[in-house]
Design a protein around this motif. Structure first.
Motif: not given
Ligand SMILES: Cc1cc2nc3c(=O)[nH]c(=O)nc-3n(C[C@H](O)[C@H](O)[C@H](O)COP(=O)(O)OP(=O)(O)OC[C@H]3O[C@@H](n4cnc5c(N)ncnc54)[C@H](O)[C@@H]3O)c2cc1C
Lengths: 402, 62
Positions: A12-14, A33-35, A76-78, A107-109, A273-275, A292-296
């Motif tokens: 989502m952030g990307g 680029v996304g893995d 599929g690229t890291k 993002g997070m793992s 940095a985002v997300g 802040v690990e929120h969807w918003s």
């Molecule tokens: C099961 C689940 C339920 C959730 N439910 C809610 C909810 O109900 N309400 C709410 O507010 N929030 C919820 N969230 C939180 C919300 O989904 C996250 O805040 C949001 O997904 C963050 O998006 P992001 O793009 O920052 O990070 P991520 O979604 O973590 O995306 C990061 C991406 O980068 C990729 N990546 C990592 N390292 C590398 C690398 N070195 N090279 C290339 N790519 C890489 C990852 O594989 C991933 O695809 C939930 C999260 C999960 C996991």
């Protein structure tokens, strides 16, 4: 315009970053680029509707905006390394990409438990692949599941498992109540009661010492000596930021990527940095950088970061708007919803019921520094609508700067 | 600009109402109501509403 913005992380952030780069006037190349092998998809349903089988996996994909149609997706690229001084990123296929601007959206793992015992039978929930695997495990007849961690994802998975008719669902946590860390005791107690009434069991106040079993998990050994029989274990014990690929560049990576109020990392105008991975100050509160690990947050940070990055790349003057998002999250469990606005975490010291009562629909206020800092509703649509009424009040609060 | 909401997906989060109050509202029963053909001047608001829908139920055409 020549040049390239490289976005690392294709969730989502990307996606929002790529779209917001275009919205901010960047017409040069954008490469994401996304893995994972998938185009960006929505994660919240992974622990809810999708795990429950109520929404197909295919329904999760985001529809990218038309303005971002020419973005290049390298899936599929890291990203495995970066040299920020040289403005290059190295990929796991051995290639190196040069960039003019870099967006970190990795993002997070899930954090994993380091306990003795077998690995097979242990699940986490972050990706589509994870949710597929867990759904398959939970829908085998007669399974007993132990969820480790009574946070949001743990509570959602437990609720979904009960809904799926899983025979035994037990949640383990060293803390005395579910979600007590982010929400405090009042809602923690209300949630415990609601989950228990709907068939979730709890083993609270004790952690996991080991996993029982030879080739695969057959039980969870608790620190207090009890053993819970388990065919499936879900580890939902928090997450760690995906930042290893940025090491060696002098960035503060101690908890995600530390940024300034424009989401710029390490004082570099060409790296934002985002997300979930961004640890940024929020001018609405005390200026302390937090993740802040929120969807918003991916959309909020992407909009702000893209403006700052594009202004730099185009040599434009920037309007120095402070970044002050109002955090919001929700969580659906069983037949009820939690809906939050603001920063309850900053007001855990003074929690009051604003409307309703904890046995029914309730809206709870979190206070500090003589003001309302966050509201959380628990219950049905009426509770959520109640919380929404306090949202305007939260938006109007002056900054908490000390 | 045409706005289409997939009401089978909508779960009444109301985030769209905060983002674009001129286009989206919740009725007394908490159900979503919206203007299907808003003025183009509202495009930014509507795009934000589509972004913040947790169910991704809002589609913008044209
Ligand atoms: C099961 C689940 C339920 C959730 N439910 C809610 C909810 O109900 N309400 C709410 O507010 N929030 C919820 N969230 C939180 C919300 O989904 C996250 O805040 C949001 O997904 C963050 O998006 P992001 O793009 O920052 O990070 P991520 O979604 O973590 O995306 C990061 C991406 O980068 C990729 N990546 C990592 N390292 C590398 C690398 N070195 N090279 C290339 N790519 C890489 C990852 O594989 C991933 O695809 C939930 C999260 C999960 C996991």
């Amino acid at each position: 315009m020549t040049g390239r913005v490289l976005v690392a992380g294709a969730s989502m952030g990307g996606l929002r970053a790529a779209e917001q780069l275009r919205a901010a006037g960047w017409t040069g190349a954008v490469t994401v680029v996304g893995d994972e092998p998938h185009m960006p998809y929505n994660r919240p349903p992974l622990s809810k509707e999708v795990l429950a089988g109520k929404a197909p996996f295919e329904s999760l994909a985001f529809t990218p905006k038309a303005a971002a149609a020419d973005v290049e997706w390298r899936l599929g690229t890291k990203a495995v390394g970066a040299r920020l001084d040289e403005r290059t990123v190295t990929l796991d296929d051995g290639s190196t990409l040069a960039y003019d601007g870099l967006v970190v959206a990795t993002g997070m793992s899930p954090r994993r438990l380091r306990c003795p015992g077998p690995l097979t039978g242990r699940h986490t929930v972050r990706t589509l692949a994870d949710a597929r695997g867990l759904r398959e495990a939970l829908t085998r007849p007669g399974v007993r599941v132990v969820v480790v961690g009574a946070g949001f994802i743990g509570c959602e998975v437990a609720a979904t498992a009960v809904g799926l008719g899983v025979r035994e669902v037990t949640v383990v946590d060293p803390l005395p109540l579910p979600l007590v860390g982010p929400l405090g005791e009042l809602l923690g107690r209300a949630l415990l009661r609601r989950h228990e009434e709907r068939g979730v069991r709890f083993a609270l106040g004790t952690g996991v010492a080991a996993f029982a079993g030879e080739d695969r998990v057959t039980g969870v050994v608790l620190a207090d000596g009890r053993v819970l029989a388990a065919d499936v274990v879900v580890e939902s014990v928090g997450s760690v930021a995906n930042v290893a690929w940025l090491e060696g560049n002098g960035l503060d990576l101690s908890d995600g990527v530390l940024t300034d109020e424009s989401l710029r990392a390490g004082g570099r105008p060409d790296v934002v940095a985002v997300g979930d991975v961004a640890r940024f100050p929020n001018a609405r509160y005390d200026g302390v950088p937090r993740r802040v690990e929120h969807w918003s947050i991916p959309a909020d940070t992407a909009r702000h970061a893209a403006k700052a990055l594009v202004a730099h790349l185009l040599g434009r003057d920037r309007e120095p708007a402070p970044f002050a998002p109002l955090p919001t999250f929700w969580s659906d469990q069983h037949d009820f919803r939690l809906q939050s606005f603001g920063a309850p975490l900053l007001g855990l010291g003074d929690i009051r019921v604003l409307d309703g009562d904890p046995d029914g629909d309730v809206v709870v206020g979190y206070h500090g520094a003589d003001r309302l800092l966050g509201v959380v509703a628990l219950g049905g649509p009426a509770a959520a609508a109640g919380a929404a009424r306090y949202r305007a009040q939260l938006l109007q609060q002056p900054a908490l700067t000390v | 600009m045409k706005v289409v909401v997939d009401m089978n997906k909508c779960q009444d989060h109301g985030q769209c109402v905060f983002a674009a109050p001129d286009v989206f509202s919740l009725d007394d029963g908490g159900r979503l109501a919206y203007v299907p053909d808003p003025d183009d001047a509202l495009r930014d608001e509507v795009e934000e509403a589509a972004d913040v829908c947790p169910l991704q139920a809002i589609r913008i055409e044209g």
